[in-house]
Design an enzyme around this catalytic site. Sequence first.
Site, mmCIF file in Angstrom:
data_model
loop_
_atom_site.group_PDB
_atom_site.id
_atom_site.type_symbol
_atom_site.label_atom_id
_atom_site.label_comp_id
_atom_site.label_asym_id
_atom_site.label_seq_id
_atom_site.Cartn_x
_atom_site.Cartn_y
_atom_site.Cartn_z
ATOM 1 N N ASP A 80 0.837 -1.205 0.000
ATOM 2 C CA ASP A 80 0.000 0.000 0.000
ATOM 3 C C ASP A 80 0.872 1.256 0.000
ATOM 4 O O ASP A 80 1.632 1.492 0.944
ATOM 5 C CB ASP A 80 -0.901 -0.013 1.246
ATOM 6 C CG ASP A 80 -2.115 0.888 1.108
ATOM 7 O OD1 ASP A 80 -2.114 1.742 0.200
ATOM 8 O OD2 ASP A 80 -3.052 0.742 1.895
ATOM 9 N N HIS A 130 1.730 2.103 3.990
ATOM 10 C CA HIS A 130 0.825 3.243 4.167
ATOM 11 C C HIS A 130 1.044 3.852 5.547
ATOM 12 O O HIS A 130 1.355 3.147 6.511
ATOM 13 C CB HIS A 130 -0.618 2.766 4.041
ATOM 14 C CG HIS A 130 -1.623 3.852 3.777
ATOM 15 N ND1 HIS A 130 -1.950 4.818 4.710
ATOM 16 C CD2 HIS A 130 -2.392 4.115 2.684
ATOM 17 C CE1 HIS A 130 -2.874 5.614 4.194
ATOM 18 N NE2 HIS A 130 -3.149 5.216 2.958
ATOM 19 N N ASN A 160 -0.551 1.963 -5.868
ATOM 20 C CA ASN A 160 -0.305 3.267 -6.501
ATOM 21 C C ASN A 160 1.068 3.734 -6.066
ATOM 22 O O ASN A 160 1.772 3.030 -5.333
ATOM 23 C CB ASN A 160 -1.385 4.297 -6.114
ATOM 24 C CG ASN A 160 -1.731 4.323 -4.651
ATOM 25 O OD1 ASN A 160 -2.835 3.927 -4.252
ATOM 26 N ND2 ASN A 160 -0.805 4.756 -3.805
ATOM 27 N N HIS A 180 -11.160 -2.200 1.755
ATOM 28 C CA HIS A 180 -11.358 -0.832 1.249
ATOM 29 C C HIS A 180 -12.193 -0.778 -0.023
ATOM 30 O O HIS A 180 -11.947 0.040 -0.915
ATOM 31 C CB HIS A 180 -10.003 -0.150 1.024
ATOM 32 C CG HIS A 180 -10.099 1.354 1.106
ATOM 33 N ND1 HIS A 180 -9.129 2.196 0.602
ATOM 34 C CD2 HIS A 180 -11.046 2.164 1.645
ATOM 35 C CE1 HIS A 180 -9.462 3.445 0.812
ATOM 36 N NE2 HIS A 180 -10.635 3.464 1.449
ATOM 37 N N LYS A 183 -6.058 -5.505 3.689
ATOM 38 C CA LYS A 183 -6.920 -4.375 3.348
ATOM 39 C C LYS A 183 -8.008 -4.754 2.346
ATOM 40 O O LYS A 183 -7.747 -5.384 1.319
ATOM 41 C CB LYS A 183 -6.050 -3.251 2.778
ATOM 42 C CG LYS A 183 -6.806 -2.013 2.320
ATOM 43 C CD LYS A 183 -5.826 -0.917 1.938
ATOM 44 C CE LYS A 183 -6.501 0.288 1.325
ATOM 45 N NZ LYS A 183 -5.555 1.395 1.066
ATOM 46 N N CYS A 197 -6.022 4.211 -3.998
ATOM 47 C CA CYS A 197 -6.182 2.832 -3.531
ATOM 48 C C CYS A 197 -7.533 2.216 -3.849
ATOM 49 O O CYS A 197 -7.597 1.107 -4.400
ATOM 50 C CB CYS A 197 -5.899 2.752 -2.037
ATOM 51 S SG CYS A 197 -6.564 4.113 -1.071
#
Length: 560
Positions: free
Chosen positions: A50, A237, A301, A145, A143, A89
């Site tokens: 992330d 992250h 990303n 999300h 994750k 994300c």
Amino acid sequence: MWYRLLLKIHLQHPVKMGLIYVFISVVIAIIVVVTGEKSGRPNIVFIIADDLGWDDVSFHGSDQIQTPNIDLLAYSGVVLERYYSHCLCTPSRAALLTGKFAHHLGMQGYPLTNGEDRGLPLTEKILPQYLKELGYSTHLVGKWHSGNSRKKYFPNERGFDSFFGHISGYIDYYEYVLEETWDSGKVSGFALYRNFTPAWDVEGYITDVYTEEAVSIIKNHDVTKPLFLNIAHNAPHSGNQASLMQAPPEDVRAMRHVELPERRTLAAMLKKLDESIGNIVEALLNKDMLQNTIIAFVSDNGGMTTGDPDYSVNYGSNWPLRGFKMSPFEGGIRVVGLLWTPTLTHHLWKGRMHVVDWLPTLLKAAGADDIPDGIDGIDLWNQITTNADTSRNDIFEIDDYTGFAAIIAGDYKLVTANVSLSNSDYQGDDLRGVIGEAPPYEDTIRKSKMYSILEKIGKPFNMDNIDLREKIRVDCKGRERNSSTACYPLNGKVCLLNIKEDPCESTDLSELYPDLVKELTDRLKAEIESRVPRTAPVFRDPRAAPKLFNYTWTYFADYF
């Protein structure tokens, strides 16, 4: 005949025959365990980092942050040199799961917040659902999300047999809470779940916690079925504003050669991430699954180099690429990507690939008879594994929420509308400082788990091949990177860039090639017209307040 003999024994000695059946069943079970999956389909382990920056892995050329396990996956697999994703994300994960560009789902732009009643459209069939139809056992660790306001948005309702992870965009690495800033002030809630239940009993550094869960799934996997394991790490992250960067102190101290303290903590976070990769691959080896496993490792990303803490700055470096997370320039969308299988013989694929291509590519690898219609993704499996030319030409980055759009067509990129200036300049060079000398890279490689794993599977790494990273390193070809003179699309101005000859996006060609500008503008406009609009402001529903649900983020809309 043998079956007549068995029938005679069965009729005359039923008890003995029962024991014979048990014996035969045990032998068959042993054969299955030893030889692997009955189906012959490959296991698939898909790992997502992330906000990992281009310059945050050492196989891209930097010795500052060393990632030996990831590097050896790259060197012994295939580096995806021109792998692209969306610049945020939620959009990138939506594209991965559906095989569609985020703007065809209404999932483009600013990512999901925990207070929104919104999620990945339920009309979409997603990757684990396709794989379940092929007989796969499907698990998500990490994750999600992609929607949590309603139970039907949760991973377990979307094709995953099990889910252990955070439903939010990120969490605190030790306390597993996510903080948001609402009009009423700050709100905070617990966001770590096991299936539909908050995982209050869990303790530990979240990268280690996710690794242990992934290893446990592999150890307990029924090898008569192929495995799809999606590991979506929180790392690297940033966390909440009060403690943006988090890593165990001993790992931070091990990074004392990194000059800046913020970057030093990021290096420690990546050390833990890299160790996770080694442990997961080792678990596959110990389970005798590795030789029939496809491993992918990507970033969602680009890294978030600088900015307001509300926007998740993690001091990731995309250098020498231009821009970072939330930008349509290369630093935001050209990201780390690799594919590993034990049979690959070439180690660098120069073709274009986008995150939407994973769904059809993995389905082809899994032996699916047909690739779904109506998706944007292209099956690139044979092209990657045989080192053939790519059939991926156009790539789109459309964000009608922020207000920019870009098209990559062959060697050219056109960026239009209005970009954020601060997200689209050259940053990260000042983060690369080293005190004294970094640890010897070759020693780090030799000490890694992946180095010994490759020896054990008969694929030892030849240190002469370590120069592969020199072939991967982005060469700006002597072009000056200057934020003050770079092209920014604002107030009707467009930027045309040759990203093959000018990968650092320093020179605007729009005045030189007006016909190409018109052609790409027309193609981009047509694509924008096909989008599902995403222009409404983010609405943080007060009904989602964690204090209403024992201070957890949950599927709040189901209660009203």
